[in-house]
Design a protein around this motif. Structure first.
Motif, PDB file in Angstrom:
ATOM      1  N   GLY A   2       0.819  -1.206   0.000  1.00 27.99           N
ATOM      2  CA  GLY A   2       0.000   0.000   0.000  1.00 27.99           C
ATOM      3  C   GLY A   2       0.853   1.255   0.000  1.00 27.99           C
ATOM      4  N   THR A   3       0.216   2.373   0.300  1.00 29.12           N
ATOM      5  CA  THR A   3       0.895   3.656   0.308  1.00 29.12           C
ATOM      6  C   THR A   3       2.027   3.648   1.326  1.00 29.12           C
ATOM      7  OG1 THR A   3      -1.170   4.730  -0.294  1.00 29.12           O
ATOM      8  CG2 THR A   3       0.582   6.137   0.567  1.00 29.12           C
ATOM      9  N   ALA A   4       3.204   4.064   0.904  1.00 28.94           N
ATOM     10  CA  ALA A   4       4.374   4.039   1.776  1.00 28.94           C
ATOM     11  C   ALA A   4       4.237   5.070   2.892  1.00 28.94           C
ATOM     12  CB  ALA A   4       5.629   4.321   0.956  1.00 28.94           C
ATOM     13  N   PRO A   5       4.781   4.797   4.081  1.00 27.36           N
ATOM     14  CA  PRO A   5       4.759   5.760   5.188  1.00 27.36           C
ATOM     15  C   PRO A   5       5.750   6.890   4.907  1.00 27.36           C
ATOM     16  CG  PRO A   5       6.045   3.839   5.810  1.00 27.36           C
ATOM     17  CD  PRO A   5       5.477   3.552   4.446  1.00 27.36           C
ATOM     18  N   GLN A   6       5.277   7.942   4.249  1.00 30.91           N
ATOM     19  CA  GLN A   6       6.177   8.944   3.695  1.00 30.91           C
ATOM     20  C   GLN A   6       7.036   9.644   4.745  1.00 30.91           C
ATOM     21  OE1 GLN A   6       6.709   9.782   0.311  1.00 30.91           O
ATOM     22  NE2 GLN A   6       5.671   7.831   0.063  1.00 30.91           N
ATOM     23  N   MET A   7       6.467  10.014   5.875  1.00 33.07           N
ATOM     24  CA  MET A   7       7.254  10.730   6.880  1.00 33.07           C
ATOM     25  C   MET A   7       8.395   9.856   7.408  1.00 33.07           C
ATOM     26  SD  MET A   7       6.113  13.720   6.849  1.00 33.07           S
ATOM     27  CE  MET A   7       4.687  14.513   6.131  1.00 33.07           C
ATOM     28  N   GLY A   8       8.107   8.580   7.596  1.00 30.72           N
ATOM     29  CA  GLY A   8       9.158   7.665   8.011  1.00 30.72           C
ATOM     30  C   GLY A   8      10.230   7.514   6.950  1.00 30.72           C
ATOM     31  N   LEU A   9       9.813   7.493   5.695  1.00 27.23           N
ATOM     32  CA  LEU A   9      10.773   7.410   4.600  1.00 27.23           C
ATOM     33  C   LEU A   9      11.675   8.641   4.548  1.00 27.23           C
ATOM     34  CD1 LEU A   9       8.601   5.904   1.745  1.00 27.23           C
ATOM     35  CD2 LEU A   9      10.803   5.015   2.486  1.00 27.23           C
ATOM     36  N   PHE A  10      11.088   9.831   4.746  1.00 25.44           N
ATOM     37  CA  PHE A  10      11.883  11.051   4.674  1.00 25.44           C
ATOM     38  C   PHE A  10      12.910  11.096   5.804  1.00 25.44           C
ATOM     39  CE2 PHE A  10       7.820  13.097   2.823  1.00 25.44           C
ATOM     40  CZ  PHE A  10       8.059  12.497   1.606  1.00 25.44           C
ATOM     41  N   ALA A  11      12.494  10.678   7.002  1.00 27.33           N
ATOM     42  CA  ALA A  11      13.436  10.663   8.132  1.00 27.33           C
ATOM     43  C   ALA A  11      14.574   9.693   7.865  1.00 27.33           C
ATOM     44  CB  ALA A  11      12.695  10.295   9.417  1.00 27.33           C
ATOM     45  N   LEU A  12      14.235   8.509   7.358  1.00 24.90           N
ATOM     46  CA  LEU A  12      15.263   7.510   7.067  1.00 24.90           C
ATOM     47  C   LEU A  12      16.192   7.992   5.959  1.00 24.90           C
ATOM     48  CD1 LEU A  12      16.518   4.705   7.346  1.00 24.90           C
ATOM     49  CD2 LEU A  12      14.665   3.806   5.903  1.00 24.90           C
ATOM     50  N   GLU A  13      15.619   8.601   4.942  1.00 25.32           N
ATOM     51  CA  GLU A  13      16.439   9.087   3.835  1.00 25.32           C
ATOM     52  C   GLU A  13      17.444  10.130   4.318  1.00 25.32           C
ATOM     53  OE1 GLU A  13      15.736  10.393  -0.793  1.00 25.32           O
ATOM     54  OE2 GLU A  13      14.215  10.977   0.689  1.00 25.32           O
ATOM     55  N   ALA A  14      16.989  11.046   5.160  1.00 28.34           N
ATOM     56  CA  ALA A  14      17.895  12.061   5.697  1.00 28.34           C
ATOM     57  C   ALA A  14      18.952  11.429   6.599  1.00 28.34           C
ATOM     58  CB  ALA A  14      17.097  13.111   6.468  1.00 28.34           C
ATOM     59  N   ALA A  15      18.537  10.456   7.390  1.00 25.64           N
ATOM     60  CA  ALA A  15      19.475   9.799   8.303  1.00 25.64           C
ATOM     61  C   ALA A  15      20.596   9.096   7.547  1.00 25.64           C
ATOM     62  CB  ALA A  15      18.729   8.797   9.181  1.00 25.64           C
ATOM     63  N   LEU A  16      20.268   8.526   6.416  1.00 26.71           N
ATOM     64  CA  LEU A  16      21.258   7.763   5.659  1.00 26.71           C
ATOM     65  C   LEU A  16      22.365   8.626   5.079  1.00 26.71           C
ATOM     66  CD1 LEU A  16      18.841   5.286   3.857  1.00 26.71           C
ATOM     67  CD2 LEU A  16      20.589   4.673   5.535  1.00 26.71           C
ATOM     68  N   THR A  17      22.165   9.940   5.048  1.00 29.20           N
ATOM     69  CA  THR A  17      23.243  10.800   4.550  1.00 29.20           C
ATOM     70  C   THR A  17      24.461  10.740   5.460  1.00 29.20           C
ATOM     71  OG1 THR A  17      22.392  12.773   5.696  1.00 29.20           O
ATOM     72  CG2 THR A  17      21.604  12.369   3.446  1.00 29.20           C
ATOM     73  N   ALA A  18      24.302  10.293   6.695  1.00 21.41           N
ATOM     74  CA  ALA A  18      25.450  10.153   7.600  1.00 21.41           C
ATOM     75  C   ALA A  18      26.444   9.115   7.093  1.00 21.41           C
ATOM     76  CB  ALA A  18      24.971   9.786   9.002  1.00 21.41           C
ATOM     77  N   PHE A  19      25.988   8.242   6.187  1.00 15.12           N
ATOM     78  CA  PHE A  19      26.872   7.210   5.639  1.00 15.12           C
ATOM     79  C   PHE A  19      27.557   7.661   4.348  1.00 15.12           C
ATOM     80  CE2 PHE A  19      24.077   4.716   8.333  1.00 15.12           C
ATOM     81  CZ  PHE A  19      24.943   3.794   8.895  1.00 15.12           C
ATOM     82  N   ASP A  20      27.213   8.841   3.851  1.00 17.35           N
ATOM     83  CA  ASP A  20      27.795   9.290   2.581  1.00 17.35           C
ATOM     84  C   ASP A  20      29.318   9.321   2.687  1.00 17.35           C
ATOM     85  OD1 ASP A  20      25.258   9.592   1.586  1.00 17.35           O
ATOM     86  OD2 ASP A  20      25.273  11.783   1.604  1.00 17.35           O
ATOM     87  N   GLY A  21      29.974   8.649   1.762  1.00 18.35           N
ATOM     88  CA  GLY A  21      31.426   8.646   1.736  1.00 18.35           C
ATOM     89  C   GLY A  21      32.099   7.724   2.726  1.00 18.35           C
ATOM     90  N   VAL A  22      31.328   6.951   3.489  1.00 17.36           N
ATOM     91  CA  VAL A  22      31.913   6.057   4.490  1.00 17.36           C
ATOM     92  C   VAL A  22      32.379   4.763   3.835  1.00 17.36           C
ATOM     93  CG1 VAL A  22      31.411   4.624   6.530  1.00 17.36           C
ATOM     94  CG2 VAL A  22      30.608   6.996   6.424  1.00 17.36           C
ATOM     95  N   ASP A  23      33.602   4.381   4.109  1.00 15.86           N
ATOM     96  CA  ASP A  23      34.139   3.090   3.689  1.00 15.86           C
ATOM     97  C   ASP A  23      33.663   2.045   4.700  1.00 15.86           C
ATOM     98  OD1 ASP A  23      35.688   0.788   3.304  1.00 15.86           O
ATOM     99  OD2 ASP A  23      37.493   1.910   2.795  1.00 15.86           O
TER     100      ASP A  23
END
Length: 422
Positions: A287-308
């Motif tokens: 069904g319809t994705a939980p958008q607010m949860g997706l946005f929070a997770l998407e922003a959180a994942l930027t902490a991994f940008d460039g991490v080996d």
């Protein structure tokens, strides 16, 4: 092995806090800590249960609430790119688990995604009727497997972890395992287990709840079939963050998942009355994705940008080894046992201790600002999120635990009383 872990293994003398500070000075990931909103005077060792909040999350949520929802309203499904968020966030996670972007999608909860995959795997192995799992796995995984067995007429068979390989016989349709055990922190050899399962014709579902974001994972290198994982532990997506599901590209057209909702339809906005599965990974949507949860997770994942991820794993192992050595050095007289393997290659990013009064001890620690958690009957569980923990944190946590034990403060009635969430 990097300089951080080398400096620990080469030290024959007792470990000091100065030694830990020197390790922090050599830590190439130390600056990542600044990306997280960590409370002062708190040492957070429970990221294996709920990750700390990245600083990028609040501004993203404010934008989503005050602009995209409040002003954009329904137009934001197109104008703010809400609709492709499950695929977009799945692609970010794919880079952390050794998958292609088109093999991972974010949707629903881990339990729901596990249900989908178990039924799908049974359908793909007609003529076989055994779901194989392990004793001591996270209970919801066992509950879901038992429920699927009851629903489909399959048999759910659970064996000791040491017996998994031997239990892989030709009647097994699907093996479902958590890569890193939630209690002990022990990790399976993903490649070896997957290879053995395929030798007998079984499919494998890996639960990556304690793997994704904590250590490298090479799903495609291991030729894994399926995987699930949650977004709120080491991925730091917030409480109840949506789950992700991986389906190897070679299985995309043969997977028939049982919850055939409209977002998994090939053409959802044609609103036809006959279900036609979407091509590729999109068919795992419901069904319809939980958008607010997706946005929070998407922003959180930027902490991994460039991490080996290899560097992250090296630090994780250094932190857990330091913790174990300090338990040996500082707490040998206080009745603690070690439930986690000492051998580095056999553990994830946590250390679990045992103690008959573990619950009260954990509560006393939390009151002192060192946050871990307890798992019945006697496990004190400490998670090591390498992006935001320091080696000095480990020293200070052990010093606090030692003080709790020496002072006997854990015997206070306030710490003995059980809370609803442990």
């Amino acid at each position: 092995m990097n300089i951080v872990s080398q400096s620990l293994s080469s030290s024959a003398a007792p470990i000091s806090r100065a030694h830990c500070l020197a390790m922090d000075a050599a830590d190439t990931l130390a600056s990542r800590r600044d990306l997280f909103a960590l409370p002062q005077d708190v040492i957070y060792l429970d990221g294996n249960s709920l990750g700390a909040m990245p600083k990028a999350v609040p501004s993203r949520m404010t934008q989503a609430i005050e602009q995209e929802w409040a002003v954009g309203l329904i137009r934001s499904w197109n104008d703010a790119d809400w609709y492709p968020a499950p695929q977009r966030v799945g692609g970010r996670i794919a880079s952390l688990i050794g998958a292609k972007p088109n093999e991972v999608i974010v949707a629903d909860s881990t339990s729901v995604n596990l249900f989908k995959l178990l039924v799908s795997a049974l359908r793909m192995r007609a003529g076989r009727n055994v779901i194989l799992g392990e004793n001591g796995n996270f209970p919801t995984d066992a509950y879901v497997a038992s429920g699927v067995a009851e629903l489909t007429g399959a048999q759910h068979r659970a064996v000791a972890p040491a017996d998994v390989m031997a239990a892989l016989t030709e009647d097994v349709a699907v093996l479902t395992l958590t890569h890193v055990n939630y209690k002990s922190g022990q990790a399976y050899d993903m490649a070896a287990v997957t290879r053995r399962a395929h030798e007998v014709g079984a499919l494998v579902i890996w639960d990556l709840a304690h793997t994704a974001g904590a250590m490298p994972c090479d799903l495609n290198g291991c030729e894994a079939d399926f995987a699930v994982g949650c977004g709120y532990k080491y991925l730091n997506g917030g409480p109840g963050a949506p789950s992700f599901v991986f389906v190897a590209e070679r299985h995309h057209e043969s997977v028939r998942q049982p919850i055939t909702g409209w977002h998994g339809h090939a053409k959802p906005f044609e609103f036809t009355q006959t279900y036609v599965p979407a091509p590729g990974i999109d068919r795992m949507l419901v069904g319809t994705a939980p958008q607010m949860g997706l946005f929070a997770l998407e922003a959180a994942l930027t902490a991994f940008d460039g991490v080996d991820m290899q560097a992250l794993r090296a630090k994780s192992l250094a932190l857990t080894e330091l913790f174990i050595r300090l338990v040996d050095q500082e707490l040998s007289e206080h009745g603690f046992g070690l439930a986690t393997p000492r051998e580095a290659g056999l553990r994830g990013s946590q250390v679990s201790l045992t103690h008959a009064e573990g619950y009260a001890i954990v509560q006393a620690l939390i009151a002192r600002g060192v946050i871990g958690d307890f798992r019945a009957p006697d496990i004190l569980r400490f998670g090591f999120a390498a992006l935001y923990l320091s080696h000095a944190d480990v020293w200070d946590a052990i010093a606090t635990l030692k003080d709790v034990m020496v002072s006997g403060i854990w015997r206070s009635a306030e710490f003995m009383a059980r809370k609803a969430v442990t």
